[in-house]
Design a protein around this motif. Structure first.
Motif, mmCIF file in Angstrom:
data_model
loop_
_atom_site.group_PDB
_atom_site.id
_atom_site.type_symbol
_atom_site.label_atom_id
_atom_site.label_comp_id
_atom_site.label_asym_id
_atom_site.label_seq_id
_atom_site.Cartn_x
_atom_site.Cartn_y
_atom_site.Cartn_z
ATOM 1 N N ALA A 125 0.844 -1.187 0.000
ATOM 2 C CA ALA A 125 0.000 0.000 0.000
ATOM 3 C C ALA A 125 0.882 1.240 0.000
ATOM 4 O O ALA A 125 2.022 1.216 0.449
ATOM 5 C CB ALA A 125 -0.917 -0.012 1.222
ATOM 6 N N VAL A 144 -4.208 10.021 -5.431
ATOM 7 C CA VAL A 144 -4.624 9.125 -6.510
ATOM 8 C C VAL A 144 -3.890 9.463 -7.803
ATOM 9 O O VAL A 144 -3.449 8.573 -8.536
ATOM 10 C CB VAL A 144 -6.144 9.189 -6.726
ATOM 11 C CG1 VAL A 144 -6.555 8.393 -7.951
ATOM 12 C CG2 VAL A 144 -6.873 8.656 -5.502
ATOM 13 N N ALA A 147 -0.431 8.066 -7.621
ATOM 14 C CA ALA A 147 -0.367 6.607 -7.712
ATOM 15 C C ALA A 147 -0.721 6.097 -9.096
ATOM 16 O O ALA A 147 -0.147 5.112 -9.574
ATOM 17 C CB ALA A 147 -1.305 5.986 -6.673
ATOM 18 N N SER A 148 -1.679 6.758 -9.768
ATOM 19 C CA SER A 148 -2.201 6.241 -11.033
ATOM 20 C C SER A 148 -1.578 6.875 -12.264
ATOM 21 O O SER A 148 -1.668 6.321 -13.365
ATOM 22 C CB SER A 148 -3.719 6.462 -11.084
ATOM 23 O OG SER A 148 -4.025 7.851 -11.093
ATOM 24 N N TYR A 193 -8.403 1.654 -7.679
ATOM 25 C CA TYR A 193 -7.741 1.644 -6.379
ATOM 26 C C TYR A 193 -8.768 1.645 -5.257
ATOM 27 O O TYR A 193 -9.873 2.165 -5.398
ATOM 28 C CB TYR A 193 -6.837 2.880 -6.215
ATOM 29 C CG TYR A 193 -5.637 2.892 -7.117
ATOM 30 C CD1 TYR A 193 -4.416 2.388 -6.690
ATOM 31 C CD2 TYR A 193 -5.732 3.390 -8.406
ATOM 32 C CE1 TYR A 193 -3.312 2.380 -7.515
ATOM 33 C CE2 TYR A 193 -4.623 3.403 -9.255
ATOM 34 C CZ TYR A 193 -3.422 2.881 -8.804
ATOM 35 O OH TYR A 193 -2.333 2.876 -9.635
ATOM 36 N N VAL A 195 -9.164 3.453 -1.860
ATOM 37 C CA VAL A 195 -8.640 4.605 -1.143
ATOM 38 C C VAL A 195 -9.193 4.560 0.276
ATOM 39 O O VAL A 195 -10.399 4.486 0.475
ATOM 40 C CB VAL A 195 -9.058 5.924 -1.827
ATOM 41 C CG1 VAL A 195 -8.469 7.122 -1.082
ATOM 42 C CG2 VAL A 195 -8.629 5.923 -3.291
ATOM 43 N N ILE A 205 -3.525 4.110 -0.255
ATOM 44 C CA ILE A 205 -4.030 3.692 -1.561
ATOM 45 C C ILE A 205 -3.455 2.328 -1.920
ATOM 46 O O ILE A 205 -2.258 2.078 -1.742
ATOM 47 C CB ILE A 205 -3.646 4.712 -2.644
ATOM 48 C CG1 ILE A 205 -4.348 6.038 -2.371
ATOM 49 C CG2 ILE A 205 -4.002 4.212 -4.029
ATOM 50 C CD1 ILE A 205 -4.024 7.101 -3.383
ATOM 51 N N ARG A 206 -4.328 1.461 -2.405
ATOM 52 C CA ARG A 206 -3.882 0.141 -2.837
ATOM 53 C C ARG A 206 -4.696 -0.285 -4.047
ATOM 54 O O ARG A 206 -5.901 -0.079 -4.080
ATOM 55 C CB ARG A 206 -4.077 -0.865 -1.713
ATOM 56 C CG ARG A 206 -3.377 -2.188 -1.967
ATOM 57 C CD ARG A 206 -3.705 -3.130 -0.848
ATOM 58 N NE ARG A 206 -2.638 -4.060 -0.609
ATOM 59 C CZ ARG A 206 -2.723 -5.061 0.242
ATOM 60 N NH1 ARG A 206 -3.826 -5.235 0.939
ATOM 61 N NH2 ARG A 206 -1.725 -5.883 0.419
ATOM 62 N N SER A 207 -4.058 -0.854 -5.050
ATOM 63 C CA SER A 207 -4.783 -1.230 -6.256
ATOM 64 C C SER A 207 -5.665 -2.444 -5.995
ATOM 65 O O SER A 207 -5.348 -3.300 -5.168
ATOM 66 C CB SER A 207 -3.809 -1.527 -7.401
ATOM 67 O OG SER A 207 -3.215 -2.797 -7.236
ATOM 68 N N GLU A 208 -6.785 -2.508 -6.702
ATOM 69 C CA GLU A 208 -7.675 -3.662 -6.571
ATOM 70 C C GLU A 208 -6.975 -4.934 -7.024
ATOM 71 O O GLU A 208 -7.171 -6.009 -6.458
ATOM 72 C CB GLU A 208 -8.948 -3.443 -7.388
ATOM 73 C CG GLU A 208 -9.972 -4.552 -7.221
ATOM 74 C CD GLU A 208 -11.286 -4.267 -7.914
ATOM 75 O OE1 GLU A 208 -12.116 -5.196 -7.996
ATOM 76 O OE2 GLU A 208 -11.497 -3.134 -8.370
ATOM 77 N N THR A 409 -14.087 -1.651 -7.752
ATOM 78 C CA THR A 409 -13.790 -0.232 -7.894
ATOM 79 C C THR A 409 -14.451 0.360 -9.130
ATOM 80 O O THR A 409 -14.250 1.535 -9.436
ATOM 81 C CB THR A 409 -12.264 -0.004 -7.967
ATOM 82 O OG1 THR A 409 -11.713 -0.820 -9.014
ATOM 83 C CG2 THR A 409 -11.606 -0.358 -6.658
#
Length: 422
Positions: A125, A144, A147-148, A193, A195, A205-208, A409
């Protein structure tokens, strides 16, 4: 494990938890319904309770869920009140446990009960700190976007359709006298993600996809494409020389010889492979064989689809001890085609899939199931909701491509090439 170290999943089990749903047609605010629910739990008149306002802003709580979004189902709020952990989920689901504290936020996010040359990125995370005086909506946008890689203006516009940022900003703001509200979390799915915003000043934040990899799940692979595209996707998904794996392969539409011949070669790794060869009347039978060099064992299944189902479930369950003893071992199941199950009259496709999917999630493994149909087909529509993610394949002028559909998500990736991992 102390009571303060329980995960949210463990806390919100039926034996610990009371559940409350909103009555159809009710005009009561979420704050009022929560007070009534807590009164029921404590067996007291809700009018005698200390104000909910002392721990969370009830107006913001109600407004956070007022948006008409098709992806609100992954949004939840978790906080403490009267030494009970409270989880509120859209649409108006309230869960209250007798656990005294909300767990601390760590790598195992307190979320609802999941590319760089690999289908899954890092499972770590990413955390950002914010101050009580910061505009929380802006801080979430920046986190976000960072991260993205999406432009902040685009994130701002999309986030406004996803969650009420003004309410999010007010939810855990300090009281008028400066007393902090720190015992709470808000989590929601956004742009692929999860959130999580904590009242004590941390955005995580962590990706699905990362959560799916760590917690396990089942993925449907579809597309009206040639078989060699499915072969390339299998190699993309299952070829990871850095992991120790136990692979279970169920063949319903090909013989082991054809499967091994047609599949894109995978790089050798420290893995074991079990192949279950479901043999119909037109296919020849063979005794179980193995290849010491490749650590492959082939077992024929000459009975019904239910026999194959039971064999797969038992084999997955047997890996439970292996996982407990060696957390670095990954369990993966690959079903070469669901077409024979769809065509069968002896078993319903849902009845076939559900127990297998449950078993794989139980050992935190990953299951891949291919179906050579367009995603818009009725066959895919009938089973898509069974899975935790869908991979759609297509063939373009530049070669085979894939995109991932992530339901929790509400996010679909761009099309990207199927490239063998190095």
């Amino acid at each position: 494990m102390t009571s303060e170290q329980h995960t949210i999943h463990e806390i919100f089990q039926p034996k610990h938890c009371q559940h409350f749903s909103s009555t159809e047609g009710t005009t009561d605010t979420l704050g009022i319904r929560l007070s009534e629910a807590m009164g029921t739990v404590l067996d007291t008149d809700p009018r005698t309770l200390d104000p909910l306002y002392n721990v969370i802003n009830p107006e913001a709580l109600n407004e956070l869920f007022t948006l008409n979004s098709s992806h609100q189902s992954s949004t939840e709020i978790i906080f403490s009140w009267y030494d009970h952990a409270i989880r509120i989920q859209q649409p108006g689901k309230i869960h209250i446990t007798n656990e005294p504290l909300v767990p601390e936020l760590d790598a195992d996010l307190p979320l609802a009960t999941e590319f760089v040359g690999a289908p899954f990125g890092s499972t770590d995370a990413i955390s950002y700190e914010y101050a009580p005086t910061d505009d929380l909506g802006t801080e979430v946008v920046l986190a976000v976007a960072n991260a993205s890689g999406i432009d902040t203006q685009e994130v701002t516009e999309r986030l406004a359709d996803r969650i009420n940022t003004d309410a999010l900003n007010e939810l855990f703001q300090p009281l008028a006298d400066g007393t902090p509200r720190t015992d709470g979390y808000v989590s929601f799915g956004f742009e692929g993600y999860f959130v999580t915003v904590s009242g004590d000043g941390v955005i995580t934040i962590r990706s699905e996809l990362a959560q799916l990899k760590e917690q396990g799940g089942n993925i449907l692979v579809v597309g009206d494409v040639p078989s060699d595209v499915f072969n390339a996707e299998r190699a993309y998904l299952m070829n990871d020389p850095d992991s120790i794996r136990h692979d279970l392969v169920a063949l319903l539409d090909r013989t082991p010889t054809a499967f091994q011949r047609q599949a894109t070669p995978v790089r050798p790794g420290p893995s074991n492979i079990e192949i279950f060869d479901y043999q119909t009347a037109v296919r020849s039978t063979a005794a179980p064989t193995s290849s010491p060099q490749e650590k492959v064992q082939i077992t024929p299944i000459s009975g019904t689809l239910t026999d194959l189902q039971n064999t797969l479930i038992q084999s997955v369950a047997m890996q439970d001890d292996l996982i407990r003893d060696n957390r670095s071992t990954d369990i993966q199941v690959y079903v070469d085609s669901l077409q024979p199950v769809i065509e069968a009259t002896s078993i319903d496709i849902g009845s076939f899939l559900t127990p297998i999917c449950r078993a794989i999630r139980g050992v935190e493994g990953l299951g891949y199931y291919t179906l050579p149909h367009d995603r818009g087909s009725l066959a895919v529509h009938e089973i898509e909701s069974t899975f935790d993610a869908v991979i759609e394949l297509r063939v373009s002028e530049r070669g085979p491509k894939q995109r991932w559909i992530l339901p929790q998500t509400g996010y679909t990736t761009e099309w990207f090439a199927i490239i063998e991992r190095r």
